[in-house]
Design a protein around this motif. Structure first.
Motif, PDB file in Angstrom:
ATOM      1  N   ARG A 132       0.739  -1.326  -0.157  1.00 37.18           N
ATOM      2  CA  ARG A 132      -0.088   0.108  -0.009  1.00 37.18           C
ATOM      3  C   ARG A 132       0.827   1.397  -0.054  1.00 37.18           C
ATOM      4  NH1 ARG A 132      -5.516  -1.412   1.747  1.00 37.18           N
ATOM      5  NH2 ARG A 132      -5.799  -3.697   1.537  1.00 37.18           N
ATOM      6  N   THR A 133       2.205   1.069   0.246  1.00 35.38           N
ATOM      7  CA  THR A 133       3.038   2.378   0.207  1.00 35.38           C
ATOM      8  C   THR A 133       3.710   2.454  -1.369  1.00 35.38           C
ATOM      9  OG1 THR A 133       4.896   0.949   0.690  1.00 35.38           O
ATOM     10  CG2 THR A 133       3.628   2.142   2.358  1.00 35.38           C
ATOM     11  N   GLY A 134       3.072   1.444  -2.427  1.00 36.59           N
ATOM     12  CA  GLY A 134       3.756   1.654  -3.691  1.00 36.59           C
ATOM     13  C   GLY A 134       4.542   0.554  -4.199  1.00 36.59           C
ATOM     14  N   SER A 206      -6.686  -1.827  -7.589  1.00 34.78           N
ATOM     15  CA  SER A 206      -5.792  -0.687  -7.054  1.00 34.78           C
ATOM     16  C   SER A 206      -4.640  -0.352  -7.684  1.00 34.78           C
ATOM     17  CB  SER A 206      -5.256  -1.228  -5.678  1.00 34.78           C
ATOM     18  OG  SER A 206      -6.314  -1.512  -4.937  1.00 34.78           O
ATOM     19  N   GLY A 209      -1.094  -0.109  -6.308  1.00 32.95           N
ATOM     20  CA  GLY A 209      -0.589   0.844  -5.274  1.00 32.95           C
ATOM     21  C   GLY A 209      -0.430   2.406  -6.114  1.00 32.95           C
ATOM     22  N   ALA A 212      -3.862   5.788  -5.873  1.00 33.94           N
ATOM     23  CA  ALA A 212      -4.028   6.908  -5.094  1.00 33.94           C
ATOM     24  C   ALA A 212      -3.219   8.000  -5.718  1.00 33.94           C
ATOM     25  CB  ALA A 212      -3.297   6.538  -3.597  1.00 33.94           C
ATOM     26  N   GLY A 342       4.434   9.539  -4.723  1.00 32.71           N
ATOM     27  CA  GLY A 342       3.611   8.587  -5.321  1.00 32.71           C
ATOM     28  C   GLY A 342       3.875   7.558  -6.045  1.00 32.71           C
ATOM     29  N   TYR A 366      -1.862  13.699  -1.838  1.00 32.96           N
ATOM     30  CA  TYR A 366      -1.449  12.338  -2.279  1.00 32.96           C
ATOM     31  C   TYR A 366      -1.463  11.479  -0.843  1.00 32.96           C
ATOM     32  CZ  TYR A 366       1.298   8.099  -2.414  1.00 32.96           C
ATOM     33  OH  TYR A 366       1.738   6.633  -2.525  1.00 32.96           O
ATOM     34  N   ARG A 370      -4.337   8.704  -0.237  1.00 32.78           N
ATOM     35  CA  ARG A 370      -3.731   7.240  -0.042  1.00 32.78           C
ATOM     36  C   ARG A 370      -4.284   6.729   1.175  1.00 32.78           C
ATOM     37  NH1 ARG A 370       2.486   6.206   1.417  1.00 32.78           N
ATOM     38  NH2 ARG A 370       1.602   6.970   3.519  1.00 32.78           N
ATOM     39  N   TYR A 374      -6.313   3.391   0.885  1.00 30.07           N
ATOM     40  CA  TYR A 374      -5.572   2.007   1.405  1.00 30.07           C
ATOM     41  C   TYR A 374      -5.463   2.018   2.588  1.00 30.07           C
ATOM     42  CZ  TYR A 374      -3.751   2.692  -3.682  1.00 30.07           C
ATOM     43  OH  TYR A 374      -3.588   2.974  -5.015  1.00 30.07           O
TER      44      TYR A 374
END
Length: 421
Positions: A132-134, A206, A209, A212, A342, A366, A370, A374
């Motif tokens: 979820r952080t990318g 999603s 990730g 967002a 992001g 962002y 996010r 998320y």
């Protein structure tokens, strides 16, 4: 006619090239303060049944990881399992290395099992990623963890092999000590099995990730472009600028209206537009099956973020005129996108991007989006900062526009052609 636009364009594109290329050229070289947790739950094991001497391989591995992980690049946090999970849930960690409670016991059994028949289980270390952080942050966390654990695995293997060999030779008066088989040597050389798993995986739809980031980008672009469109079209309707439609040219007579009143009209139109656009974005997301667990929070935050950007953009245009287009472009787009965090995390960009991220609107938007998409709309996961920074930006825009337009009105600086005057 040539030099001025050429000079402005060269300066603008130079800044654009520096910001965007420096942003992605070498993220691993720019790595700093990248947060990864190390959780050591190992309880240890009895190394010698006669002396009851205990050994804790988890402590040895933790020390080895601290030595091998570059402190200037990685923020290796020694945490308990509960604290690590909480920080993962809030997006404050990009990954975690977890040593289980039976690690030493399994490692000791593995050493004995190399010479004594019986079922054994290979000791395990788990590397958890935070998708979820990318996606890019996940790849960095995996690479750092795997490199460090590969070196530690080799070192532990050498120590375990020496320990098993020592135990085999310590049999005075008995039969000849057995030798380790080739298969046993291979297993002991790399005794640790590293398992990678996602913590709190993202649902489908999603974009790994990235939704967002692109949703936040849409809000920012809607604010900047919306401010430009509303500023131009209302000025045209009020007769302050001409309008061209192909070969047709329209220039209405100037309306006797103050600058401040004009700006109030533009602000009002944008607030209405922000509510409509936020609803459109939400509808598009739903039609594309994008997971949105809290649509009301996303709608309200979208309206707030767009209004803050749009009001500030309109105030800048009201204060300095057409040059405000360049200021808005630099502030919101050129400086904003690379410092948003992001796509490439802030900890993998040059340090001045971290400074920009403290106040650049894109990063704040962002974080807010996010958190809603998320992290269950958690205020601790960035929504609080996103809301307060949007309110601060809105206040700055309102004050900026009010002060400049009222000043111009009091000084009698009407919107007219200075060459004709």
């Amino acid at each position: 006619m040539v030099l001025l636009p050429l000079g402005v364009l060269v300066l603008l594109t130079t800044l654009l090239g520096i910001m965007y290329l420096d942003y992605v050229a070498d993220p691993e070289k720019n790595l700093h303060d990248f947060p990864i947790a190390l959780v050591n739950r190992d309880l240890g094991d009895v190394a010698d049944s006669e002396t009851q001497q205990r050994v804790n391989f988890g402590d040895q591995i933790s020390e080895g990881l601290r030595q091998r992980v570059p402190a200037d690049k990685i923020d290796l946090r020694m945490l308990g399992i509960n604290e690590a999970e909480q920080q993962m849930r809030l997006g404050q960690l990009y990954g975690a290395i977890i040593i289980p409670s039976d690690f030493s016991k399994r490692l000791s059994i593995l050493g004995m099992g190399s010479v004594i028949p019986g079922d054994i289980q290979q000791p395990i270390i788990t590397v958890q990623t935070n998708p979820r952080t990318g996606a890019y942050a996940t790849q960095i966390a995996l690479r750092i963890s795997n490199e460090a654990l590969t070196a530690v695995n080799k070192q532990v293997g050498e120590q375990l092999t020496e320990r098993v060999n020592a135990q085999l030779t310590q049999q005075p008066g008995g039969p000849p000590a057995p030798e380790l088989s080739g298969a046993s040597r291979i297993v002991l050389a790399q005794p640790i099995q590293v398992i990678t798993e996602e913590y709190y995986p993202l649902p489908s739809g999603s974009g790994q990730g990235l939704t967002a980031f692109f949703y936040a980008l849409l809000l920012l672009l809607a604010g900047v472009v919306g401010a430009m469109v509303i500023h131009t079209m209302i000025d045209a309707q009020l007769g302050f600028v001409p309008t061209e439609y192909g070969p047709w040219y329209v220039h209405y007579p100037p309306t006797p209206i103050s600058r401040f009143t004009t700006l109030l009209i533009k602000w009002g139109v944008f607030v209405v537009a922000a509510n409509v656009i936020a609803g459109v974005f939400l509808l598009v997301g739903k039609l594309l099956d994008m997971p949105i667990d809290n649509p009301l929070a996303l709608f309200l935050y979208s309206v707030l973020a767009m209004t803050a950007v749009g009001v500030t953009g309109l105030s800048t245009l009201a204060a300095i005129g057409s040059a405000g287009l360049l200021v808005n472009l630099i502030l919101f787009i050129i400086l904003g996108l690379p410092s948003s965090g992001g796509t490439v995390p802030i900890e993998a960009t040059p340090r001045y991007f971290g400074w920009l991220a403290e106040f650049e609107p894109m990063h704040q938007v962002y974080l807010g989006v996010r958190s809603i998409l998320y992290f269950d709309s958690s205020f601790q996961a960035g929504l609080s900062r996103g809301v307060w920074m949007a309110l601060l930006g809105l206040a700055v825009g309102l004050v900026l526009g009010t002060v400049f337009t009222r000043f111009y009105d009091r000084k009698g600086l009407e919107r007219s052609n200075i060459l004709q005057d």
